[in-house]
Design a protein around this motif. Structure first.
Motif, PDB file in Angstrom:
ATOM      1  N   VAL A  33     -11.467  59.087  77.445  1.00 18.93           N
ATOM      2  CA  VAL A  33     -10.694  60.098  78.165  1.00 18.93           C
ATOM      3  C   VAL A  33     -10.786  61.407  77.388  1.00 18.93           C
ATOM      4  CG1 VAL A  33      -9.059  58.606  79.382  1.00 18.93           C
ATOM      5  CG2 VAL A  33      -8.583  59.266  77.024  1.00 18.93           C
ATOM      6  N   ASP A  34     -10.896  62.484  78.117  1.00 20.86           N
ATOM      7  CA  ASP A  34     -10.931  63.807  77.507  1.00 20.86           C
ATOM      8  C   ASP A  34      -9.643  64.519  77.871  1.00 20.86           C
ATOM      9  OD1 ASP A  34     -11.845  66.316  76.404  1.00 20.86           O
ATOM     10  OD2 ASP A  34     -12.185  66.935  78.476  1.00 20.86           O
ATOM     11  N   LEU A  35      -8.778  64.718  76.901  1.00 23.00           N
ATOM     12  CA  LEU A  35      -7.513  65.394  77.152  1.00 23.00           C
ATOM     13  C   LEU A  35      -6.938  65.911  75.843  1.00 23.00           C
ATOM     14  CD1 LEU A  35      -5.629  62.895  76.071  1.00 23.00           C
ATOM     15  CD2 LEU A  35      -5.690  62.170  78.443  1.00 23.00           C
ATOM     16  N   ARG A  36      -6.011  66.828  75.992  1.00 25.22           N
ATOM     17  CA  ARG A  36      -5.228  67.290  74.844  1.00 25.22           C
ATOM     18  C   ARG A  36      -3.863  66.629  74.938  1.00 25.22           C
ATOM     19  NH1 ARG A  36      -3.398  73.562  73.532  1.00 25.22           N
ATOM     20  NH2 ARG A  36      -3.118  73.297  71.280  1.00 25.22           N
ATOM     21  N   ILE A  37      -3.319  66.212  73.800  1.00 31.38           N
ATOM     22  CA  ILE A  37      -2.035  65.519  73.799  1.00 31.38           C
ATOM     23  C   ILE A  37      -0.988  66.378  73.102  1.00 31.38           C
ATOM     24  CG2 ILE A  37      -0.780  63.463  73.064  1.00 31.38           C
ATOM     25  CD1 ILE A  37      -3.352  61.894  73.293  1.00 31.38           C
ATOM     26  N   LEU A  38       0.111  66.638  73.808  1.00 30.02           N
ATOM     27  CA  LEU A  38       1.275  67.327  73.266  1.00 30.02           C
ATOM     28  C   LEU A  38       2.457  66.370  73.333  1.00 30.02           C
ATOM     29  CD1 LEU A  38       0.923  70.759  75.123  1.00 30.02           C
ATOM     30  CD2 LEU A  38       0.101  70.194  72.823  1.00 30.02           C
ATOM     31  N   GLY A  39       3.224  66.285  72.270  1.00 32.61           N
ATOM     32  CA  GLY A  39       4.413  65.454  72.255  1.00 32.61           C
ATOM     33  C   GLY A  39       5.628  66.283  71.914  1.00 32.61           C
ATOM     34  N   SER A  40       6.816  65.746  72.193  1.00 27.82           N
ATOM     35  CA  SER A  40       8.038  66.448  71.814  1.00 27.82           C
ATOM     36  C   SER A  40       9.060  65.467  71.279  1.00 27.82           C
ATOM     37  CB  SER A  40       8.620  67.226  72.998  1.00 27.82           C
ATOM     38  OG  SER A  40       9.186  66.353  73.958  1.00 27.82           O
ATOM     39  N   VAL A  41       9.863  65.948  70.341  1.00 31.09           N
ATOM     40  CA  VAL A  41      10.951  65.169  69.745  1.00 31.09           C
ATOM     41  C   VAL A  41      12.167  66.082  69.622  1.00 31.09           C
ATOM     42  CG1 VAL A  41       9.521  63.512  68.490  1.00 31.09           C
ATOM     43  CG2 VAL A  41      10.064  65.711  67.432  1.00 31.09           C
ATOM     44  N   LYS A  42      13.363  65.458  69.599  1.00 28.30           N
ATOM     45  CA  LYS A  42      14.601  66.247  69.550  1.00 28.30           C
ATOM     46  C   LYS A  42      15.050  66.582  68.137  1.00 28.30           C
ATOM     47  CE  LYS A  42      16.508  64.326  73.836  1.00 28.30           C
ATOM     48  NZ  LYS A  42      17.603  63.505  74.418  1.00 28.30           N
ATOM     49  N   ARG A  43      14.524  65.862  67.162  1.00 27.62           N
ATOM     50  CA  ARG A  43      14.912  66.086  65.775  1.00 27.62           C
ATOM     51  C   ARG A  43      13.657  66.272  64.931  1.00 27.62           C
ATOM     52  NH1 ARG A  43      19.019  61.716  63.658  1.00 27.62           N
ATOM     53  NH2 ARG A  43      19.216  63.323  62.060  1.00 27.62           N
ATOM     54  N   PRO A  44      13.774  66.790  63.700  1.00 27.07           N
ATOM     55  CA  PRO A  44      12.587  66.957  62.853  1.00 27.07           C
ATOM     56  C   PRO A  44      11.812  65.650  62.753  1.00 27.07           C
ATOM     57  CG  PRO A  44      14.468  68.050  61.837  1.00 27.07           C
ATOM     58  CD  PRO A  44      15.000  67.301  63.036  1.00 27.07           C
ATOM     59  N   PRO A  45      10.517  65.670  62.998  1.00 27.61           N
ATOM     60  CA  PRO A  45       9.745  64.416  63.047  1.00 27.61           C
ATOM     61  C   PRO A  45       9.723  63.663  61.725  1.00 27.61           C
ATOM     62  CG  PRO A  45       8.315  66.344  63.199  1.00 27.61           C
ATOM     63  CD  PRO A  45       9.706  66.832  63.342  1.00 27.61           C
ATOM     64  N   ASP A  46       9.784  64.368  60.592  1.00 30.10           N
ATOM     65  CA  ASP A  46       9.795  63.650  59.319  1.00 30.10           C
ATOM     66  C   ASP A  46      11.090  62.853  59.157  1.00 30.10           C
ATOM     67  OD1 ASP A  46      11.237  65.993  59.189  1.00 30.10           O
ATOM     68  OD2 ASP A  46      10.585  66.523  57.164  1.00 30.10           O
TER      69      ASP A  46
END
Length: 427
Positions: free
Chosen positions: A264-277
């Protein structure tokens, strides 16, 4: 300067063709097989592909199929022997721009490539104009004059053109999906699909068919082919699904139910509500998944955006007034003071709701920073009426002030809604 990606396994023919192209002013990228050409290809390649049909490894038709997935707008011209004309016609039906028969006159080859390049130039110019229009409207979509918002808009412009996977971090209501859409719209993938997935709504029993697809149709990931896949609330995805998603990020490959793996050819964007670390340390976000994203884009909460709250309320109030065909409301000094003192736990979404209440004439009270939502020592009846008031206001906001729809949403008779609104001083 026009560009050509030349793919030809015959050494003598490859060298002679490259010399002809370069003498005609083409910047020529030469490959002896399709695989290395694919590795060098990107969706924003500004030129044309010229490929032989019969080659070891990937054939010209296989190469065309891969190109259509990686860079569907790049014109593809096929070189065939006389006996391969039926295959070339199939290639035209599969998306090839044109085909040339061997031996081919240089003048004909150059004419075909120049016309293909002109088509590519037109597409890129249209894309540039589209992106310029989106940039010109960015201030209307991502509202704010504070320094942090000016910096955010600059970062979005810079990151949009870079084909990397990003993690967007921000509190509820800060505009994470809006930022993802702007990154997509301003990118070379802007004309391709933008597919958003709420990870909190996924369960492992349905994920195979829903995300990865099956024989009866593609899943959501495949529908983002050529475009952007946006994964909202990534931290709410079960651990088992995070492992499977990691494979998609690492290998750009999915395995539909009952089928072989496919790229698959795509760009992936994710989101989180708090700092990922922080989420990774808590075990809510796999560390290997977090580190697979190339960078994190933090979104500022409204309380850190200086005077943007008043600007947002005024903007949303004007929108709501036009939508409900009501006069634009007046924001008095008392409300302006409350807006300035409020800490906006709901961020931009809360500002939008306040503006909606202001337009349709509902309660616009806001607790000042640090003040309790209810007065100390408040009795049971008063507390319950306060809860009911907020519940009814929320239903009216969601239905645009239409009381019959609000009653249906709450599951109560219209008459009861009217009586309670009147009792609470809301109607």
């Amino acid at each position: 300067m026009p560009e050509v990606m030349l793919v030809e396994d015959d050494d003598d023919l490859r060298q002679a063709t490259a010399e002809t192209l370069e003498l005609a002013g083409f910047r020529t990228h030469v490959f002896d097989a399709a695989a290395p050409a694919l590795a060098a290809l990107s969706p924003d390649f500004p030129g044309v592909i010229l490929s032989d049909l019969r080659m070891p490894g990937l054939s010209g038709l296989d190469f065309l199929d891969r190109v259509r997935k990686i860079a569907p707008e790049v014109p593809f011209v096929l070189i065939t022997a006389h006996g391969d004309v039926p295959a070339a016609i199939r290639a035209m039906r599969g998306g090839a721009h044109d085909f040339l028969e061997k031996p081919c006159q240089p003048e004909l080859m150059l004419d075909v490539l120049k016309r293909a390049q002109a088509m590519r130039d037109l597409h890129l110019e249209n894309l540039r104009l589209r992106q310029t229009g989106i940039e010109a409207r960015m201030d209307d979509r991502l509202i704010g004059r504070s320094p942090v918002m000016c910096e955010l808009r600059q970062r979005l412009r810079a990151l949009a053109g870079v084909q990397v996977d990003l993690l967007i971090a921000g509190e509820t209501g800060t505009g994470k999906e809006l930022a993802a859409r702007l990154l997509h719209d301003l990118s070379p993938r802007g004309a391709a699909p933008f597919v958003a997935i709420n990870c909190g709504a996924l369960n492992e029993a349905e994920v195979d068919r829903g995300l990865f697809g099956a024989g009866d149709g593609p899943g959501l990931i495949a529908r983002a082919e050529g475009g952007t896949l946006y994964l909202d609330e990534l931290e709410s995805m079960p651990d088992g699904l995070q492992v499977r998603l990691l494979r998609v990020l690492e290998q750009r490959e999915i395995t539909p139910l009952g089928a072989a793996p496919r790229p698959v050819d795509l760009r992936i964007l994710g989101s989180v509500k708090r700092p990922p670390d922080t989420l990774a340390a808590q075990g809510r976000l796999r560390a290997d998944l977090f580190h697979r994203f190339n960078a994190t884009l933090p979104l500022p909460p409204l309380r850190e955006r200086e005077d943007d709250a008043a600007l947002l309320v005024a903007h949303f109030a004007a929108e709501a007034a036009a939508r409900h065909d009501l006069p634009k409301p007046h924001v008095d000094s008392a409300l302006r003071r409350r807006i300035a003192l409020h800490d906006w736990p709901g961020n931009v979404r809360e500002a939008r709701n306040l503006a909606e209440r202001l337009v349709i004439g509902l309660d616009t009270s806001l607790p000042t920073q640090g003040a309790p939502a209810e007065a100390p020592g408040q009795g049971y009846d008063a507390a319950m009426e306060g809860f009911e008031s907020r519940l009814l206001q929320s239903a009216l906001i969601e239905t645009g002030g239409r009381k019959a729809e609000a009653a249906a949403l709450l599951g109560i008779p219209r008459k009861r809604l009217y009586l309670r609104l009147r009792h609470l001083g809301l109607g």
